[in-house]
Design a protein around this motif. Structure first.
Motif, PDB file in Angstrom:
ATOM      1  N   GLN A  71      14.634 -15.842   9.248  1.00 47.63           N
ATOM      2  CA  GLN A  71      13.885 -16.628   8.271  1.00 47.63           C
ATOM      3  C   GLN A  71      12.909 -15.732   7.537  1.00 47.63           C
ATOM      4  N   HIS A  72      12.869 -15.858   6.219  1.00 50.55           N
ATOM      5  CA  HIS A  72      11.886 -15.146   5.406  1.00 50.55           C
ATOM      6  C   HIS A  72      11.769 -15.813   4.046  1.00 50.55           C
ATOM      7  N   ILE A  73      10.647 -15.543   3.386  1.00 51.42           N
ATOM      8  CA  ILE A  73      10.398 -15.991   2.019  1.00 51.42           C
ATOM      9  C   ILE A  73      10.516 -14.743   1.157  1.00 51.42           C
ATOM     10  N   ALA A  74      11.420 -14.738   0.192  1.00 51.42           N
ATOM     11  CA  ALA A  74      11.713 -13.525  -0.574  1.00 51.42           C
ATOM     12  C   ALA A  74      11.063 -13.547  -1.948  1.00 51.42           C
ATOM     13  N   TYR A  75      10.505 -12.409  -2.315  1.00 52.55           N
ATOM     14  CA  TYR A  75       9.912 -12.192  -3.631  1.00 52.55           C
ATOM     15  C   TYR A  75      10.560 -10.960  -4.240  1.00 52.55           C
ATOM     16  N   THR A  76      10.957 -11.055  -5.505  1.00 49.70           N
ATOM     17  CA  THR A  76      11.445  -9.863  -6.185  1.00 49.70           C
ATOM     18  C   THR A  76      10.238  -8.997  -6.569  1.00 49.70           C
ATOM     19  N   THR A  77      10.482  -7.710  -6.675  1.00 51.12           N
ATOM     20  CA  THR A  77       9.422  -6.781  -7.038  1.00 51.12           C
ATOM     21  C   THR A  77       9.984  -5.693  -7.940  1.00 51.12           C
ATOM     22  N   GLU A  78       9.164  -5.227  -8.827  1.00 49.69           N
ATOM     23  CA  GLU A  78       9.502  -4.049  -9.626  1.00 49.69           C
ATOM     24  C   GLU A  78       8.733  -2.836  -9.119  1.00 49.69           C
ATOM     25  N   ASN A  79       7.688  -3.086  -8.294  1.00 47.55           N
ATOM     26  CA  ASN A  79       6.880  -1.999  -7.759  1.00 47.55           C
ATOM     27  C   ASN A  79       6.656  -2.242  -6.270  1.00 47.55           C
ATOM     28  N   MET A  80       7.603  -1.809  -5.468  1.00 51.68           N
ATOM     29  CA  MET A  80       7.591  -2.043  -4.025  1.00 51.68           C
ATOM     30  C   MET A  80       6.299  -1.541  -3.382  1.00 51.68           C
ATOM     31  N   ASP A  81       5.899  -0.311  -3.696  1.00 51.18           N
ATOM     32  CA  ASP A  81       4.719   0.269  -3.047  1.00 51.18           C
ATOM     33  C   ASP A  81       3.453  -0.512  -3.378  1.00 51.18           C
ATOM     34  N   ALA A  82       3.243  -0.857  -4.639  1.00 44.58           N
ATOM     35  CA  ALA A  82       2.041  -1.580  -5.039  1.00 44.58           C
ATOM     36  C   ALA A  82       2.014  -2.985  -4.445  1.00 44.58           C
ATOM     37  N   ASP A  83       3.151  -3.672  -4.459  1.00 45.64           N
ATOM     38  CA  ASP A  83       3.183  -5.034  -3.927  1.00 45.64           C
ATOM     39  C   ASP A  83       3.022  -5.050  -2.412  1.00 45.64           C
ATOM     40  N   ARG A  84       3.612  -4.086  -1.724  1.00 46.27           N
ATOM     41  CA  ARG A  84       3.386  -3.960  -0.271  1.00 46.27           C
ATOM     42  C   ARG A  84       1.911  -3.722   0.006  1.00 46.27           C
ATOM     43  N   ALA A  85       1.299  -2.827  -0.751  1.00 43.16           N
ATOM     44  CA  ALA A  85      -0.119  -2.498  -0.553  1.00 43.16           C
ATOM     45  C   ALA A  85      -0.996  -3.731  -0.766  1.00 43.16           C
ATOM     46  N   THR A  86      -0.673  -4.553  -1.765  1.00 45.04           N
ATOM     47  CA  THR A  86      -1.435  -5.779  -2.029  1.00 45.04           C
ATOM     48  C   THR A  86      -1.386  -6.713  -0.830  1.00 45.04           C
ATOM     49  N   ILE A  87      -0.191  -6.919  -0.287  1.00 38.27           N
ATOM     50  CA  ILE A  87      -0.026  -7.821   0.854  1.00 38.27           C
ATOM     51  C   ILE A  87      -0.738  -7.269   2.085  1.00 38.27           C
ATOM     52  N   LEU A  88      -0.610  -5.984   2.338  1.00 38.61           N
ATOM     53  CA  LEU A  88      -1.270  -5.377   3.500  1.00 38.61           C
ATOM     54  C   LEU A  88      -2.784  -5.441   3.367  1.00 38.61           C
ATOM     55  N   ALA A  89      -3.318  -5.199   2.170  1.00 39.74           N
ATOM     56  CA  ALA A  89      -4.763  -5.253   1.953  1.00 39.74           C
ATOM     57  C   ALA A  89      -5.304  -6.676   2.119  1.00 39.74           C
ATOM     58  N   ALA A  90      -4.439  -7.674   1.940  1.00 42.46           N
ATOM     59  CA  ALA A  90      -4.847  -9.074   2.061  1.00 42.46           C
ATOM     60  C   ALA A  90      -4.671  -9.616   3.474  1.00 42.46           C
ATOM     61  N   GLY A  91      -4.399  -8.746   4.442  1.00 41.44           N
ATOM     62  CA  GLY A  91      -4.262  -9.188   5.824  1.00 41.44           C
ATOM     63  C   GLY A  91      -2.843  -9.344   6.310  1.00 41.44           C
ATOM     64  N   GLY A  92      -1.871  -8.997   5.453  1.00 38.82           N
ATOM     65  CA  GLY A  92      -0.479  -9.032   5.878  1.00 38.82           C
ATOM     66  C   GLY A  92      -0.174  -7.885   6.838  1.00 38.82           C
ATOM     67  N   LYS A  93       0.968  -7.982   7.484  1.00 39.99           N
ATOM     68  CA  LYS A  93       1.377  -6.951   8.439  1.00 39.99           C
ATOM     69  C   LYS A  93       2.769  -6.453   8.078  1.00 39.99           C
ATOM     70  N   SER A  94       2.968  -5.160   8.236  1.00 39.68           N
ATOM     71  CA  SER A  94       4.246  -4.546   7.907  1.00 39.68           C
ATOM     72  C   SER A  94       5.251  -4.752   9.032  1.00 39.68           C
ATOM     73  N   GLU A  95       6.502  -4.940   8.653  1.00 37.59           N
ATOM     74  CA  GLU A  95       7.625  -4.976   9.590  1.00 37.59           C
ATOM     75  C   GLU A  95       8.463  -3.709   9.438  1.00 37.59           C
ATOM     76  N   GLY A  96       7.823  -2.624   9.025  1.00 35.85           N
ATOM     77  CA  GLY A  96       8.530  -1.357   8.847  1.00 35.85           C
ATOM     78  C   GLY A  96       8.516  -0.913   7.400  1.00 35.85           C
TER      79      GLY A  96
END
Length: 128
Positions: A71-96
């Motif tokens: 199960q996951h909620i998918a978002y398209t991205t044009e800038n993987m690094d920037a969007d990952r950084a936004t989520i991590l800075a907001a309290g998200g956690k990386s799965e790799g």
């Protein structure tokens, strides 16, 4: 028939909805309130709508224990690094780290602060 929404029983629907609005660009569609605290959030334009609520009649899933492949909620991205950084800075956690799928699309999985899995995907050819 036409798809309307997908729903998640979560511990804090108002906080969950605010996080998706503040950090993932979603907008408030409707607040149903009531005893379950229903919040409908979605993509601007309404192509995707998610219901967040807390209903004790159903158990709260341990979203963090649910595989990203289940199960996951998918978002398209044009800038993987920037969007990952936004989520991590907001309290998200990386799965790799991001990786390339057999299709050639690049993807990465993260978790929101409550454990729901978020997929970022940069597609070679958009789905829609």
């Amino acid at each position: 028939m036409k798809f309307e929404h997908t729903a998640y029983n979560v511990p804090e629907p108002a906080k969950h909805a605010a996080w998706y609005i503040d950090h993932l660009g979603m907008v408030m569609i409707r607040v149903g309130g009531g005893p379950t605290g229903i919040h409908f959030v979605g993509e601007p334009g309404g192509r995707f709508v998610m219901e967040l609520y807390n209903n004790p009649a159903g158990p709260l899933p341990d979203y963090g224990a649910i595989s990203m492949w289940t199960q996951h909620i998918a978002y398209t991205t044009e800038n993987m690094d920037a969007d990952r950084a936004t989520i991590l800075a907001a309290g998200g956690k990386s799965e790799g780290d991001p990786f390339v799928l057999p299709s050639g699309d690049t993807t990465a999985f993260l978790r929101d602060p409550w454990g729901l899995c978020i997929q970022l995907i940069k597609r070679l050819k958009p789905l829609v």
